[in-house]
Design an enzyme around this catalytic site. Structure first.
Site, short mmCIF file in Angstrom:
data_model
loop_
_atom_site.label_atom_id
_atom_site.label_comp_id
_atom_site.label_asym_id
_atom_site.label_seq_id
_atom_site.Cartn_x
_atom_site.Cartn_y
_atom_site.Cartn_z
N GLU A 143 0.82 -1.21 0.00
CA GLU A 143 0.00 0.00 0.00
C GLU A 143 0.86 1.26 0.00
O GLU A 143 1.63 1.48 0.93
CB GLU A 143 -0.90 0.02 1.23
CG GLU A 143 -1.75 1.27 1.36
CD GLU A 143 -2.48 1.38 2.69
OE1 GLU A 143 -3.38 2.23 2.80
OE2 GLU A 143 -2.14 0.60 3.63
N GLU A 246 -11.48 3.12 6.82
CA GLU A 246 -10.34 3.37 7.70
C GLU A 246 -10.28 4.87 8.00
O GLU A 246 -9.39 5.58 7.55
CB GLU A 246 -9.04 2.90 7.04
CG GLU A 246 -7.88 2.83 8.03
CD GLU A 246 -6.57 2.42 7.38
OE1 GLU A 246 -5.81 1.68 8.04
OE2 GLU A 246 -6.30 2.82 6.23
#
Length: 273
Positions: A143, A246
């Protein structure tokens, strides 16, 4: 509309961690993710998942000394043995939790380190880890993170992540595309969704408002439009990944979930020629 997974490291902070599973299920979530499971026994977490009827979508491999500021080991020469031990621990948890995805954090580049040496270490560690994960049917994700929140992080751009996945050519190595980080670093989020999802290299998405990382109904990103883009692209290419929530709730998590209905796209986004 995307399949949303509740990130239990950020959402439901008004509850103890083990109580967050039931809270997420009560609010209609079917999947959960979080940073790290290792402070709890895997059988206890597995029971919470079963009791709540939830899918464990994602968690991170051990990051090194988190409290000291470490954010992963994969690019750090000299830490290979620790990286490997952590990956084996993560794979054990994944097997017990029925989790098919593990995020492998790259790490903070040490001051003065040669970028080529870090890149070589990163490639070698990912190659080794993917070989260990493949027999268990586990995908490893990398990521890109923004440099404002994670100064010095080794992986920062979507193109960098995708080039690495292409170079290594490992079937179970994919990209975790966080739209919050993408907007801060690069922008042009809708076009990146349109460009990268059809490649098959994006396994998981994450969302939050920009810049404050609150609910996605706040800030400079138009998530109603982006969800319509995502629905459109997914329908064309068959993408079926989860979208991790998130973000840091402005108040109690449940009270702020009206965005899921308010941002539901009314019609497909206009397709680009």
């Amino acid at each position: 509309m995307p399949r949303f997974a509740a990130n239990l490291s950020m959402l439901y902070g008004e509850h103890g961690f083990l109580q967050r599973f039931a809270a997420a299920a009560a609010d209609g979530f079917e999947g959960v993710e979080y940073l790290f499971p290792y402070a709890w026994a895997a059988p206890e977490l597995s029971q919470r998942l079963r009791d709540a009827g939830l899918t464990q979508v994602l968690f991170n491999a051990p990051p090194g000394d988190w409290e000291a500021g470490e954010r992963g080991l994969a690019c750090l020469p000299g830490r290979e043995a620790e990286f490997r031990a952590g990956m084996l621990q993560a794979l054990d948890y994944a097997a017990q939790l029925g989790c098919a995805q593990i995020h492998v954090m790259a790490g903070i580049a040490p001051a003065g380190a040669a970028p080529a040496q870090l890149a070589d270490c990163y490639r070698a560690n990912l190659h080794w880890a993917a070989r260990q994960a493949a027999p268990a049917g586990v995908q490893l994700l990398i990521e890109p993170l923004n440099a404002r929140d994670f100064p010095g992080y080794f992986l920062t751009h979507q193109a960098q992540a995708h080039a690495l996945v292409q170079e290594l050519g490992l079937a179970n190595l994919k990209v975790q595309m966080d739209l919050y980080h993408c907007q801060i670093t690069e922008g042009d989020v809708a076009m990146k969704i349109r460009r990268y999802l059809p490649t098959g290299r994006v396994a998981h998405l994450q969302i939050a408002g920009v810049p404050a990382r609150h609910e996605p109904d706040e800030g400079e990103l138009d998530y109603r439009y982006l969800f319509a883009v995502l629905d459109d692209v997914a329908a064309q290419c068959g993408w079926r990944g989860w979208v991790g929530c998130e973000y840091r709730p402005r108040a109690a998590t449940s009270a702020g979930l009206a965005w899921r209905r308010a941002l539901s796209p009314a019609a497909p986004a206009e397709r680009m020629p």
